[in-house]
Write a protein that holds these residues in place. Structure first.
Motif: not given
Length: 152
Positions: A70-71, A74, A101-105, A117, A119, A121
């Protein structure tokens, strides 16, 4: 699912491993001591989402599997171990520091197609070799001091 890599020296008997995220309270992601998982001190967000690649801690593999990334995952993950080489006990400094580091698309089509969503990575492993070398140097130094003749 991702795997965070951590490797202890293969000639060491591993007694326990601790994965932490210092920015959390409690900071424990996973802790295994003498074959027992410490679920009481584990951060709630990691319950039922983490496991070791090998719970037997064989051949120095202390890698952590993180499921359902999940975001909020991080952060910087630290891997430490407690072990023994012969009669010498060792409590390691972090042997693996991983910045996750994880960010949502933002691609709505991708989210709809996958039903969740996405992720992304990115992992970076920092200084594993240097830390292992430092631990080995400390162990050798202690061993040499114990076996050196006493000076008058």
């Amino acid at each position: 699912m991702i795997t965070l890599l951590c490797q202890a020296p293969s000639n060491m008997t591993i007694l326990g491993v601790r994965w932490t995220r210092p920015d959390l309270n409690p900071k424990h992601v996973l802790s295994l001591q003498d074959g027992q998982l410490d679920l009481i001190n584990q951060h709630p967000s990691f319950r039922n989402r983490v496991e070791l690649v090998s719970r037997q801690l064989t051949n120095g593999d202390l890698s952590l599997v993180l499921k359902d990334v999940r975001a909020g995952d991080r952060g910087t993950y630290e891997c430490r171990y407690r072990g023994r080489r012969g009669a010498v006990s060792v409590e390691s400094e972090p042997v693996s520091l991983i910045n996750l580091t994880a960010s949502q698309s933002d691609d709505a089509t991708s989210r709809q197609a996958r039903g969740h969503t996405a992720v992304i990575v990115t992992l970076s492993v920092i200084g594993v070799v240097a830390l292992l070398a430092a631990v080995v140097a400390v162990v050798i130094s202690r061993k040499c001091r114990r076996h050196s003749p006493q000076q008058n």
